[in-house]
Enzyme design. Structure first.
Site, PDB file in Angstrom:
ATOM      1  N   GLU A  78      -4.922   1.893   2.448  1.00 14.55           N
ATOM      2  CA  GLU A  78      -5.029   0.718   3.308  1.00 14.55           C
ATOM      3  C   GLU A  78      -5.186   1.119   4.767  1.00 14.55           C
ATOM      4  O   GLU A  78      -5.929   0.497   5.532  1.00 14.55           O
ATOM      5  CB  GLU A  78      -3.787  -0.170   3.146  1.00 14.55           C
ATOM      6  N   HIS A  87       3.360   2.729  12.665  1.00 12.22           N
ATOM      7  CA  HIS A  87       2.475   3.878  12.887  1.00 12.22           C
ATOM      8  C   HIS A  87       3.082   4.954  13.787  1.00 12.22           C
ATOM      9  O   HIS A  87       2.350   5.750  14.383  1.00 12.22           O
ATOM     10  CB  HIS A  87       1.129   3.439  13.481  1.00 12.22           C
ATOM     11  N   ASP A  94       3.300  -6.369   3.382  1.00 16.05           N
ATOM     12  CA  ASP A  94       2.858  -5.303   4.288  1.00 16.05           C
ATOM     13  C   ASP A  94       3.205  -5.661   5.733  1.00 16.05           C
ATOM     14  O   ASP A  94       2.398  -5.510   6.635  1.00 16.05           O
ATOM     15  CB  ASP A  94       1.347  -5.058   4.137  1.00 16.05           C
ATOM     16  N   HIS A 126       0.822  -1.209   0.000  1.00 17.64           N
ATOM     17  CA  HIS A 126       0.000   0.000   0.000  1.00 17.64           C
ATOM     18  C   HIS A 126       0.860   1.265   0.000  1.00 17.64           C
ATOM     19  O   HIS A 126       1.814   1.394   0.757  1.00 17.64           O
ATOM     20  CB  HIS A 126      -1.017   0.005   1.140  1.00 17.64           C
TER      21      HIS A 126
END
Length: 469
Positions: free
Chosen positions: A329, A427, A357, A283
């Site tokens: 995504e 993240h 991923d 992604h």
């Protein structure tokens, strides 16, 4: 005697043929790994994507730049087709950097490291301050109810389970508090939530991620933030000493109407079965705190390099091989769903899909979503990967973006790198280019290319017989 001799000759021929086939495949895999490790492009592409463009949140200017850049690079590879597939995506902005502190008494405050969760509403302009209540899970939240939660900030403090070797299992075991915590807490009158970051390491980096309000009306939505693991431990320990402490946080995020973006697609048309498609992808979007090098810049550039490596070694695939760089995504999966919907509308026959991923760490193998016949064939290739220390071949999940393509008879696969350090970066603002090792990234690209080559060469099985292409 003649029958025994004939059987011996047939078996000997089959053994010799099998050895020749295996040697041919081994030679091809050696060529793939050599090309990637000696002349790979994935690291250079990631350098540009990360350091020249940066974080690529859906709907952002950087996401638009990433679309243009990757399409231009695919155009230069001499593929048979390169195009953009439009898709409407959500647009959410973080705004000014968040600020938070815990207040243990009048004038006694300690600053905390937080970040807004993706999709959260903002706090009031002056910020939000209230008593904070710690819970471990959504079930505990329900037992406290409105009487103990109304007007409070809820602190979800369930850590990832450290004794689970499969770190994605540990992540899955606690991510519900991030995704659904605000919607559930709001039902009991809470005014905001703070969630422990999904991270196995103790550090000062808060980790963002998608959250959802479900069908909660806008007027009842409450702000949601993540706190670093060090911050979570400090806050929890302080609450044991001072149960009525206040927590303050301010965030300035905003939700806008959906905007148009694109999946980026490139194709090498199959020489024998041009209407049967094999997909490899990652992604293109990422969260905005770092530059998304592991999540999922690594998967993007590895997938691009699969097609480049096939061309470099002179391999002409039987099936049409597509690289798909999916948009959105992280906070919607719009790109994966749009690609699957368009494939269905166009009656495209997808037989295999591979996704990367899980970061750019050392590849360990693959997980497969397929039937027993196909898995048996895949397991027969294990010895081909052993020289490259690829040993992990397990049935299980594949990838979020290729999931919507799933249908009977199709094989879905996910690259599985060593994941022990993945959630140190996932993240968070330290998900940057310097955290990616060039050799590990290129080994991943070669491993993906090798599986694509084998799937293309031997095809997908239907039951215990091969599909008639």
């Amino acid at each position: 005697m003649k029958k025994i001799l004939l059987l011996f000759v047939v078996c000997s021929f089959q053994t010799i043929f099998s050895q020749q086939v295996n040697q041919k495949d081994a030679t091809m895999l050696r060529a793939i790994y050599d090309a990637s490790l000696l002349n790979g492009k994935s690291y250079d592409w990631l350098d540009y994507l990360s350091n020249k463009i940066g974080g690529r949140l859906s709907g952002s200017t950087n996401a638009e730049k990433a679309v243009k850049y990757t399409k231009a690079e695919l155009d230069q590879l001499g593929l048979d087709k390169v195009w953009l597939q439009p898709v409407m995506v959500p647009k959410w902005t973080r705004g000014l950097k968040e600020y938070a502190f815990m207040e243990t008494g009048p004038g006694r405050t300690t600053t905390m490291d937080i970040c807004a969760l993706g999709g959260s509403v903002a706090t009031p302009n002056a910020g939000l301050k209230a008593n904070i209540v710690e819970v471990k899970n959504l079930e505990e939240l329900a037992t406290l109810g409105t009487e103990k939660l109304k007007g409070k900030i809820v602190f979800f403090n369930r850590p990832m389970q450290a004794n689970l070797i499969q770190t994605f299992e540990a992540y899955g075991g606690c991510v519900d508090q991030r995704y659904s915590g605000a919607a559930e807490a709001a039902k009991y009158g809470a005014v905001g939530i703070v969630v422990r970051s999904m991270n196995l390491r103790q550090d000062d980096f808060p980790h963002t991620g998608a959250m959802s309000y479900g069908d909660l009306p806008e007027s009842k939505r409450i702000p949601a933030c993540a706190i670093s693991t060090n911050g979570a431990e400090q806050l929890s320990n302080t609450l044991k000493l001072i149960p009525d402490l206040n927590f303050y946080f301010k965030q300035n995020c905003k939700v806008f109407p959906d905007v148009e973006s694109y999946n980026v697609i490139g194709e090498i048309t199959g020489t024998q079965y041009p209407n049967k498609y094999m997909v490899v992808g990652g992604h293109l979007d990422s969260w905005d705190l770092g530059d998304g090098s592991h999540d999922d810049g690594a998967g993007v550039v590895q997938s691009m390099d699969v097609l480049r490596l096939l061309k470099e070694i002179g391999y002409k695939p039987k099936h049409s091989i597509r690289v798909v760089l999916f948009m959105n995504e992280e906070n919607g999966l719009r790109g994966g769903r749009e690609y699957a919907e368009q494939a269905l509308l166009k009656k495209e026959n997808h037989v295999f899909a591979l996704e990367s991923d899980s970061g750019g760490f050392t590849p360990r193998g693959f997980s497969f979503d397929c039937d027993e016949a196909n898995f048996a064939q895949i397991e027969s290739w294990r010895s081909l990967f052993k020289p490259y220390l690829i040993h992990y071949f397990e049935k299980g999940g594949s990838g979020a973006d290729i999931g919507p393509l799933k249908k009977d008879g199709m094989v879905l696969a996910g690259l599985r790198p060593d994941s022990q350090r993945y959630f140190d970066y996932h993240h968070a603002e330290n998900d940057t280019f310097d955290a990616v090792n060039k050799r590990e990234l290129e080994l991943g690209a070669a491993t993906m290319t090798s599986l694509i080559y084998l799937m293309d060469t031997y095809g997908v099985k239907n039951g215990f017989t091969q599909i008639k292409n």
